[in-house]
Motif scaffolding. Structure first.
Motif, PDB file in Angstrom:
ATOM      1  N   PRO A 168       0.863  -0.986  -0.230  1.00 41.33           N
ATOM      2  CA  PRO A 168       0.010   0.187  -0.029  1.00 41.33           C
ATOM      3  C   PRO A 168       0.662   1.300  -0.431  1.00 41.33           C
ATOM      4  CG  PRO A 168      -1.215  -1.431   1.167  1.00 41.33           C
ATOM      5  CD  PRO A 168       0.485  -1.853   1.176  1.00 41.33           C
ATOM      6  N   THR A 169       0.123   2.317  -0.745  1.00 46.39           N
ATOM      7  CA  THR A 169       1.306   3.553  -0.564  1.00 46.39           C
ATOM      8  C   THR A 169       1.387   4.105   1.073  1.00 46.39           C
ATOM      9  OG1 THR A 169       1.153   5.995  -1.689  1.00 46.39           O
ATOM     10  CG2 THR A 169      -1.286   5.016  -1.088  1.00 46.39           C
ATOM     11  N   GLN A 170       2.575   4.904   1.237  1.00 51.97           N
ATOM     12  CA  GLN A 170       2.569   5.548   1.859  1.00 51.97           C
ATOM     13  C   GLN A 170       2.161   6.980   1.910  1.00 51.97           C
ATOM     14  OE1 GLN A 170       5.751   4.770   3.719  1.00 51.97           O
ATOM     15  NE2 GLN A 170       6.338   2.985   4.692  1.00 51.97           N
ATOM     16  N   LEU A 171       2.069   7.619   0.617  1.00 47.80           N
ATOM     17  CA  LEU A 171       1.910   9.072   0.629  1.00 47.80           C
ATOM     18  C   LEU A 171       0.744   9.470   0.559  1.00 47.80           C
ATOM     19  CD1 LEU A 171       2.996   9.020  -3.238  1.00 47.80           C
ATOM     20  CD2 LEU A 171       4.583   9.714  -1.133  1.00 47.80           C
ATOM     21  N   ILE A 172      -0.261   8.607   1.090  1.00 47.44           N
ATOM     22  CA  ILE A 172      -1.860   8.800   1.639  1.00 47.44           C
ATOM     23  C   ILE A 172      -2.176   7.483   2.463  1.00 47.44           C
ATOM     24  CG2 ILE A 172      -4.395   8.514   0.466  1.00 47.44           C
ATOM     25  CD1 ILE A 172      -3.124   8.065  -2.361  1.00 47.44           C
ATOM     26  N   PRO A 173      -2.081   9.105   3.306  1.00 49.73           N
ATOM     27  CA  PRO A 173      -2.762   8.267   4.962  1.00 49.73           C
ATOM     28  C   PRO A 173      -4.321   7.184   4.841  1.00 49.73           C
ATOM     29  CG  PRO A 173      -2.673  10.050   5.191  1.00 49.73           C
ATOM     30  CD  PRO A 173      -2.470  10.304   3.995  1.00 49.73           C
ATOM     31  N   THR A 197       5.564  15.282 -14.679  1.00 41.25           N
ATOM     32  CA  THR A 197       4.019  15.742 -14.070  1.00 41.25           C
ATOM     33  C   THR A 197       3.418  14.999 -13.114  1.00 41.25           C
ATOM     34  OG1 THR A 197       3.719  16.856 -15.879  1.00 41.25           O
ATOM     35  CG2 THR A 197       1.614  16.464 -14.698  1.00 41.25           C
ATOM     36  N   CYS A 198       3.345  15.643 -12.000  1.00 40.54           N
ATOM     37  CA  CYS A 198       2.235  14.591 -10.818  1.00 40.54           C
ATOM     38  C   CYS A 198       1.495  14.703 -10.394  1.00 40.54           C
ATOM     39  CB  CYS A 198       3.342  13.679  -9.819  1.00 40.54           C
ATOM     40  SG  CYS A 198       5.264  13.888 -10.602  1.00 40.54           S
ATOM     41  N   SER A 199       0.264  14.106 -10.467  1.00 41.94           N
ATOM     42  CA  SER A 199      -0.376  14.984  -9.129  1.00 41.94           C
ATOM     43  C   SER A 199      -0.735  13.792  -8.079  1.00 41.94           C
ATOM     44  CB  SER A 199      -2.287  14.140 -10.345  1.00 41.94           C
ATOM     45  OG  SER A 199      -2.508  13.302 -10.869  1.00 41.94           O
ATOM     46  N   TYR A 200      -1.738  14.387  -7.516  1.00 39.68           N
ATOM     47  CA  TYR A 200      -1.972  13.804  -6.072  1.00 39.68           C
ATOM     48  C   TYR A 200      -2.077  12.397  -6.043  1.00 39.68           C
ATOM     49  CZ  TYR A 200      -3.586  13.077  -1.104  1.00 39.68           C
ATOM     50  OH  TYR A 200      -3.807  12.160   0.029  1.00 39.68           O
ATOM     51  N   PRO A 201      -1.325  11.601  -4.984  1.00 36.58           N
ATOM     52  CA  PRO A 201      -0.588  12.024  -4.464  1.00 36.58           C
ATOM     53  C   PRO A 201       1.515  12.575  -4.383  1.00 36.58           C
ATOM     54  CG  PRO A 201      -0.265   9.815  -3.969  1.00 36.58           C
ATOM     55  CD  PRO A 201      -1.234  10.580  -5.271  1.00 36.58           C
ATOM     56  N   GLY A 238       3.408   6.311  -5.803  1.00 32.52           N
ATOM     57  CA  GLY A 238       2.731   6.910  -6.396  1.00 32.52           C
ATOM     58  C   GLY A 238       2.790   6.488  -7.740  1.00 32.52           C
ATOM     59  N   GLN A 239       2.156   7.080  -8.993  1.00 30.32           N
ATOM     60  CA  GLN A 239       1.973   7.153  -9.842  1.00 30.32           C
ATOM     61  C   GLN A 239       2.601   7.819 -10.815  1.00 30.32           C
ATOM     62  OE1 GLN A 239      -1.496   5.425  -9.744  1.00 30.32           O
ATOM     63  NE2 GLN A 239      -2.343   7.533 -10.100  1.00 30.32           N
ATOM     64  N   PHE A 240       3.050   7.643 -12.816  1.00 28.35           N
ATOM     65  CA  PHE A 240       2.676   8.335 -13.422  1.00 28.35           C
ATOM     66  C   PHE A 240       1.624   9.445 -13.554  1.00 28.35           C
ATOM     67  CE2 PHE A 240       6.274   5.305 -13.388  1.00 28.35           C
ATOM     68  CZ  PHE A 240       7.812   6.514 -13.277  1.00 28.35           C
ATOM     69  N   ASP A 241       2.085  10.358 -14.555  1.00 28.56           N
ATOM     70  CA  ASP A 241       0.659  10.599 -15.204  1.00 28.56           C
ATOM     71  C   ASP A 241       0.982  11.053 -16.860  1.00 28.56           C
ATOM     72  OD1 ASP A 241      -0.513  11.831 -13.079  1.00 28.56           O
ATOM     73  OD2 ASP A 241      -0.515  13.795 -12.699  1.00 28.56           O
ATOM     74  N   ARG A 242       1.785  10.832 -17.330  1.00 25.84           N
ATOM     75  CA  ARG A 242       2.190  10.729 -18.501  1.00 25.84           C
ATOM     76  C   ARG A 242       3.595  10.434 -18.297  1.00 25.84           C
ATOM     77  NH1 ARG A 242       3.396  16.740 -21.318  1.00 25.84           N
ATOM     78  NH2 ARG A 242       3.905  15.209 -22.868  1.00 25.84           N
ATOM     79  N   LEU A 243       3.542   9.251 -19.377  1.00 22.80           N
ATOM     80  CA  LEU A 243       4.733   8.021 -19.282  1.00 22.80           C
ATOM     81  C   LEU A 243       5.417   8.683 -20.001  1.00 22.80           C
ATOM     82  CD1 LEU A 243       3.345   4.140 -20.055  1.00 22.80           C
ATOM     83  CD2 LEU A 243       4.536   5.046 -17.593  1.00 22.80           C
ATOM     84  N   ASP A 244       5.611   8.801 -21.115  1.00 18.03           N
ATOM     85  CA  ASP A 244       6.462  10.300 -22.068  1.00 18.03           C
ATOM     86  C   ASP A 244       7.392  10.257 -21.682  1.00 18.03           C
ATOM     87  OD1 ASP A 244       4.711  12.024 -21.661  1.00 18.03           O
ATOM     88  OD2 ASP A 244       5.269  12.676 -22.802  1.00 18.03           O
TER      89      ASP A 244
END
Length: 399
Positions: free
Chosen positions: A249-254, A297-301, A324-330
Motif C-alpha cells: 500500500p502507498t505511504q503517500l496517502i494516510p 508531471t505528478c498529480s496528488y499524491p 505513487g504513479q506517473f501521469d505521463r509515461l513519455d
C-alpha cells in the motif's frame, strides 16, 4: 535445426522417469517419459539435437500479475507470445521467437475433482508432480524435447500432453518454481512477485465484485481458505529469488485502503552471476528522491523514489522503491536517466517499452516499471550466458 523423432506406446503399469542414451549422432539424446494421462500411461521416446536452454523461474500467487510480467518479458526479446499452433486451444503454454513459457499448473497430479476428494488445494505439494516437473525442466535445459501434461483450467481436468521443443529461453511460471530444490538448482535466474495481503485483497475485490459478481463475504472466505497453504508453501520461496518485486500500500496517502496507488520495491540480490543490481544516482548510497516538478508531471499524491543497500533473508540486497504513479509515461525518460545498470541497448529503452505497453496493468506505477527493468536485465543475463558458453570451448582448448 533440431530434428525430433517421437514414438509412443501404451504402458499400463509404468512409473515416469528420465533416461538418456547415445544415438547415431553424438549431438543427439534420447528421452523416455512414462506419464499418467487420465487412466492410462504412455511411454514416449523423443530424440532431439542437444541445445543449452537458459531457464528462468517466476513465482507468485494466483492473480498477482504473472501473465502481465510474461508479456513484458517476451516483448523485450521480440515477437508476440502465442499458444502452440495447431495444438490444444486450452494449452497454457506460450511461445515466441526466443521464449517458451510453461505454466506449472500443468504439473498438477490431481485434477479439480481429485483435489476436492482429498481435501487439498492446488497450492499443496501433494497436488503436484515435482518429479515430473524436475525431469522435464532438466530435459529441456539440456536441449531435449518433452511431452508435457496440460492442466485444463476450463474443465479442471488433465488433458492429453503436448510436445515442447527446447527453446533458447524457458520460463517456468506458477506457484512452485522454487519449491523443489532440484528444480531450483536448474534455474539461471529467479523472480518472485510479492503482493501484500492488503493489495491482493483490494485487487481481488475490484476484479471479483465488479467483473464476476461475487460478494464481499465470498471473496474474504476465498482468500482466507488459501492463506494457510500460501503461507506454508508459496511465500517461503521468495527467500530463494534473485529479484523480488514487492507491491505494498502507498505511504503517500494516510490510511489508504483502495489499492489504486501503490508502493513498489525492487529487491535485487547481490553477487548473482551475470546480474548487477540497478541503482539510483550513487551505487551503495541511501537516496530519497521526489522528482515531481517541471520535468515530471505528478498529480496528488505525487511520486517518491528511494534507493538503499539492505538485508533480505540474510542476503545482501539493493532496493529501489517507487511510491505513487506517473501521469505521463513519455516523461518517464527523466526518471530513467537517473537510474544506472539498466542493461538497456539505447537511451530511453525502458521508456519505449513502457509506452509500447501503456495499456498493460501497472504501466503507470512501479509494477510496470520494475517488471520492464527486470525483463531487460534477464535479456542481458541471457546474452552474457550465451557469450560465456561460446568462449568456454576455446578457453578449454588453450588450457
Amino acid at each position: 535445426m533440431a530434428v525430433s523423432t517421437i514414438y509412443s506406446t501404451q504402458a499400463l503399469n509404468s512409473t515416469h522417469f528420465l533416461t538418456s542414451s547415445p544415438s547415431s549422432s553424438s549431438s543427439s539424446k534420447q528421452v523416455f517419459f512414462y506419464r499418467r494421462q487420465t487412466n492410462r500411461r504412455f511411454n514416449t521416446i523423443i530424440t532431439c539435437a542437444a541445445q543449452q536452454t537458459v531457464v528462468i523461474g517466476l513465482a507468485a500467487d494466483s492473480g498477482c500479475g504473472k501473465s502481465t510480467f510474461m508479456r513484458r518479458l517476451t516483448s523485450v526479446f521480440g515477437g508476440a507470445a502465442e499458444p502452440p499452433k495447431g495444438g490444444n486451444p486450452d494449452s497454457n503454454t506460450l511461445i515466441s521467437d526466443m521464449t517458451t513459457v510453461i505454466c506449472l499448473d500443468d504439473y498438477h497430479s490431481l485434477d479439480r475433482t481429485g483435489r476436492k476428494e482429498k481435501g487439498v488445494t492446488a497450492l499443496d505439494p501433494r497436488a503436484n508432480d515435482f518429479d515430473l516437473m524436475y525431469e522435464q525442466v532438466k530435459a529441456l535445459k539440456s536441449g531435449i524435447a518433452v511431452e508435457k501434461p496440460i492442466y485444463n483450467h476450463v474443465t479442471g481436468l488433465l488433458d492429453a500432453p503436448e510436445l515442447i521443443q527446447p527453446p533458447k529461453i524457458l520460463v517456468i511460471e506458477g506457484l512452485h518454481p522454487m519449491f523443489d530444490e532440484r528444480v531450483r538448482d536448474l534455474l539461471d535466474f529467479s523472480i518472485y512477485l510479492d503482493i501484500s495481503n492488503e493489495v491482493k485483497f483490494a485487487w481481488k475485490i475490484q476484479r471479483d465484485m465488479a467483473e464476476r459478481g461475487h460478494s464481499l463475504e465470498s471473496i474474504k472466505a476465498s482468500i482466507e481458505a488459501r492463506k494457510p497453504d500460501f503461507d506454508a508453501f508459496i511465500d517461503p520461496q521468495k527467500q530463494y529469488a534473485d529479484a523480488v518485486i514487492e507491491v505494498l500500500p502507498t505511504q503517500l496517502i494516510p490510511d489508504d485502503n483502495e489499492g489504486k496507488v501503490l508502493r513498489v520495491r525492487l529487491i535485487m540480490k547481490e553477487g548473482v552471476k551475470y546480474f548487477s543490481p540497478v541503482y539510483l544516482f550513487d551505487e551503495g548510497s541511501t537516496i530519497s528522491w521526489i522528482p515531481c516538478g517541471r520535468k515530471l508531471t505528478c498529480s496528488y499524491p505525487g511520486i517518491k523514489f528511494n534507493y538503499q543497500p539492505d538485508s533480505y533473508f540474510d542476503n545482501e540486497v539493493s532496493v529501489v522503491e517507487m511510491d505513487g504513479q506517473f501521469d505521463r509515461l513519455d516523461e518517464l525518460i527523466y526518471v530513467e536517466s537517473h537510474l544506472s545498470n539498466l542493461s538497456t541497448k539505447f537511451y530511453g529503452e525502458v521508456t519505449q517499452q513502457m509506452l509500447k505497453h501503456a495499456d498493460f496493468p501497472g504501466s503507470n506505477n512501479g509494477t510496470g516499471l520494475f517488471q520492464t527493468i527486470v525483463g531487460l536485465k534477464i535479456r542481458d543475463l541471457y546474452e552474457q550466458l550465451i557469450a560465456n558458453k561460446a568462449t568456454a570451448p576455446s578457453e578449454a582448448a588453450k588450457a
